[in-house]
Scaffold this motif. Sequence first.
Motif, short mmCIF file in Angstrom:
data_model
loop_
_atom_site.label_atom_id
_atom_site.label_comp_id
_atom_site.label_asym_id
_atom_site.label_seq_id
_atom_site.Cartn_x
_atom_site.Cartn_y
_atom_site.Cartn_z
N ARG A 18 1.70 8.84 -9.42
CA ARG A 18 2.28 8.67 -8.08
C ARG A 18 1.37 7.84 -7.19
N LEU A 19 0.07 8.11 -7.25
CA LEU A 19 -0.85 7.36 -6.40
C LEU A 19 -0.85 5.88 -6.77
N THR A 20 -0.78 5.60 -8.08
CA THR A 20 -0.75 4.20 -8.52
C THR A 20 0.51 3.51 -8.01
N ALA A 21 1.64 4.21 -8.08
CA ALA A 21 2.89 3.63 -7.59
C ALA A 21 2.79 3.33 -6.09
N VAL A 22 2.20 4.24 -5.33
CA VAL A 22 2.05 4.04 -3.89
C VAL A 22 1.10 2.87 -3.61
N LEU A 23 0.00 2.82 -4.35
CA LEU A 23 -0.98 1.74 -4.13
C LEU A 23 -0.39 0.38 -4.50
N ASP A 24 0.45 0.36 -5.54
CA ASP A 24 1.13 -0.90 -5.91
C ASP A 24 2.04 -1.34 -4.76
N ALA A 25 2.77 -0.37 -4.18
CA ALA A 25 3.69 -0.71 -3.09
C ALA A 25 2.94 -1.20 -1.86
N LEU A 26 1.72 -0.66 -1.65
CA LEU A 26 0.94 -1.06 -0.48
C LEU A 26 0.09 -2.31 -0.76
N ALA A 27 0.13 -2.78 -2.02
CA ALA A 27 -0.69 -3.93 -2.43
C ALA A 27 -2.15 -3.73 -2.04
N ALA A 28 -2.65 -2.55 -2.34
CA ALA A 28 -4.02 -2.20 -1.96
C ALA A 28 -5.02 -2.98 -2.82
N PRO A 29 -6.15 -3.43 -2.24
CA PRO A 29 -7.17 -4.13 -3.04
C PRO A 29 -7.83 -3.17 -4.03
N LEU A 30 -8.51 -3.76 -5.03
CA LEU A 30 -9.07 -2.96 -6.13
C LEU A 30 -10.04 -1.88 -5.66
N GLY A 31 -10.91 -2.24 -4.75
CA GLY A 31 -11.90 -1.26 -4.28
C GLY A 31 -11.24 -0.07 -3.61
N ALA A 32 -10.21 -0.36 -2.80
CA ALA A 32 -9.48 0.72 -2.11
C ALA A 32 -8.73 1.58 -3.13
N ARG A 33 -8.17 0.95 -4.17
CA ARG A 33 -7.40 1.69 -5.18
C ARG A 33 -8.28 2.74 -5.83
N ALA A 34 -9.49 2.29 -6.27
CA ALA A 34 -10.38 3.22 -6.95
C ALA A 34 -10.74 4.38 -6.02
N ALA A 35 -11.00 4.07 -4.76
CA ALA A 35 -11.40 5.12 -3.80
C ALA A 35 -10.25 6.11 -3.56
N VAL A 36 -9.03 5.59 -3.43
CA VAL A 36 -7.88 6.48 -3.18
C VAL A 36 -7.62 7.35 -4.40
N GLY B 18 -9.85 4.28 6.41
CA GLY B 18 -9.61 2.84 6.53
C GLY B 18 -9.30 2.16 5.21
N LEU B 19 -8.94 2.94 4.20
CA LEU B 19 -8.66 2.35 2.89
C LEU B 19 -7.27 1.75 2.84
N VAL B 20 -6.33 2.35 3.54
CA VAL B 20 -4.97 1.82 3.62
C VAL B 20 -4.55 1.79 5.09
N SER B 21 -3.51 1.02 5.36
CA SER B 21 -3.08 0.89 6.75
C SER B 21 -2.35 2.15 7.20
N ALA B 22 -2.25 2.30 8.54
CA ALA B 22 -1.66 3.52 9.10
C ALA B 22 -0.15 3.60 8.89
N ASP B 23 0.51 2.47 8.64
CA ASP B 23 1.98 2.47 8.49
C ASP B 23 2.39 2.49 7.02
N SER B 24 1.67 3.25 6.23
CA SER B 24 1.93 3.24 4.79
C SER B 24 3.00 4.24 4.36
N ASP B 25 3.46 5.10 5.27
CA ASP B 25 4.42 6.15 4.90
C ASP B 25 5.71 5.59 4.31
N VAL B 26 6.28 4.62 4.97
CA VAL B 26 7.61 4.12 4.55
C VAL B 26 7.56 3.49 3.17
N PRO B 27 6.67 2.51 2.93
CA PRO B 27 6.62 1.95 1.57
C PRO B 27 6.22 2.98 0.53
#
Lengths: 331, 369
Positions: A18-36, B18-27
């Motif tokens: 689930r976290l990977t799917a969310v991170l893909d949707a948010l287009a999170a950078p690699l460093g942030a992905r590992a931390a999340v 600060g790892l993700v933006s605050a409006d991340s709920d919807v996506p």
Amino acid sequence: MNPTATSDPLEAPATATRLTAVLDALAAPLGARAAVLAIGTRTPSVREWRRFLASALLLVGAGLLLSGVVSFFAFNWAALGKLGKFALLAAGVSACALAAMRAPESLASRVLLFAASVLLGALLAVYGQTYQTGADPWGLFGIWALLILPWTLAACFTPLWLLWIALVDLAFGLYVAQVLATPRWDVTTLVGIVAVHVLAVMAWEAQRLRTPPWLTDTWGPRVLVAVTLLPLVMASVVAVGLQELRGDVTGASLGLLTFLVVLFGTFYQFVRRDTFMLTAVAGAVVAVLTVALARPLLELGLFGLLLITALLVGEVAVIVKWLRQPREVSA
Amino acid sequence: MMTPVTVRAVLDEAVASGLVSADSDVPARAALAQLAQDDLPWYLRVLTGGAAWVAALFLLSLLMGIVAAITGGAVEAAAVLLGLVLMPVGLALSRGRAGEFRRQMALVSVIAGQMCVVGGIGGNASSMVVAAVATIVTSAVLAWLFDEAAYRFMATLAIVGASIAIGIEQHVPGTLGMLAGITGLVPVLVWRAAPTLIARHRLVDPVAWACVVASVGLLSLQAVTDVVFGDHGASTGLRGVVLHTPLPLTLLFAAALVWMATQVARDHGTAPSSPVVLAAIGVVVVVAALTCGLPSVTAALLFIALGFDRRRVGLVGIAAAFLVSALGLYYYSLSLTLFHKSLLLMASGAVCLAAAMFFRQQAREGAGA
């Protein structure tokens, strides 16, 4: 567990998928992905660990101690007199039951009542062994089930309920086979046991509507349905696939399986959707249907093999597509 | 006992950091809704995997029938060629967003192709060992390339099975014990020791789960062998592959438990010399020493601890059921008298109960603080 159609998907457990799917949707950078991912998969808190170790070691310790006690008395059994045997078992039952009253809502209390229920069965067995009255064995299991019924009701503990249902099954089966001993005792036993299991599952579903429900574990009825369907499927496969071995039991199994498929399929599709139950039912249908069609198809030779392959793949594809439809209750 | 961490809680902390933006709920909601449609629960994977195996056998029979009709004698070589075609076809079918029928056909094609290759190579060489090696190599390669959890699970079990076959054929002593230990450690390594592997969870999770199942199965098999044959064994061949002394396995699992305890302490910034950590390590050492003849106990404790640590309820459930069955089998074990077994079990139980009281006290003090 999958998020549901009606509850907030964000309240689902944070698995890596689930976290990977969310991170893909948010287009999170690699460093942030590992931390999340690290946040979502880190070890429980100190408080949770202490509570877990207290509960887990209690259960494991009780299991080891109980096994040790059983082994000890098994070793010394011949040396104990009649009264000694009764006294020990009665003391064990009483100690467990009294200790369970200290904190009735706790897990420890439920485990103690389970232990008391098991020891009560041992006490009845020793009684039957010592005073051999010629009574049939079904009576042992029947009385055992009757005596532990109040504890089973009080404990609200799924493993104890499953033990109770197993005792009812044994008592009924032995009664029909040894006391009634009708010409079709095997079919009667089968129908009776299936009826007990169906009633148990329906009772669980009915109590689930209480506020609050008395039992909330879903694994109990799932185990019951799986245990009911599996032998029926095996016998039905024989009924449709091996006609030379067909008999009353296999024929009855096929009829019962058909009834259960319709009953559970309808209930868990339209009343309370549960994909595990629907998967079990669908799996039973696939198994029997494939065997039923395989026999005539095999007579077509190589073309028949192709058709069987396509049939099996098609069946599973349809089932998965059906069960993937939006759910009202998570699996 | 185990409170799951929700996606909401993780997102809130990620936003605060600060790892993700605050409006991340919807996506995030949209992604999870889509995932719910795509993902399969484990029991559906069992159904699809089992059906794919049976379908692969029928497909294999069909293809081998055609090959035999065409080639007459050179069935093995044709089978290998056929397999080398089927496997890539299956991989290609699985790429991209595939419908259910295509996904099932991909699974069937890959499994049938692998069976063709392994059967053809093994038949050509007339060697079980060669077939087993082919199984290991093809399973490893396909598990890497084929993004299907059911296949990766089955491939891992196939690798374990092939390893057992090699051990038996080559009379490698202690094969079952070694594999029980290795498969028991893989989940610890994958889920605990190498946290960066979490990014490759689609690959490592099915492998780790398969290793848990394999380890539990092998330990149960050792216990059954002990019950049936005791110290006398049945045949030289069977005794040869069973780990004669269970002590190395117990030591291995106990060491893994102690290591896990220190890692959890480190994660919480607690010194390994703190009373709580020392109590946990002490329980492990004492229970392992008392039950050294029954490695299933320490293995079950390891899986229970790992399951809680990684919040995998299923692993805790499997381990608990395994422990109950292991204790049941131990009752019939011929390695010790009932009296000795009873003393060891009661002592272990008493140690666990004393530790439970200690941790309960610690939990109360922690709640009061």
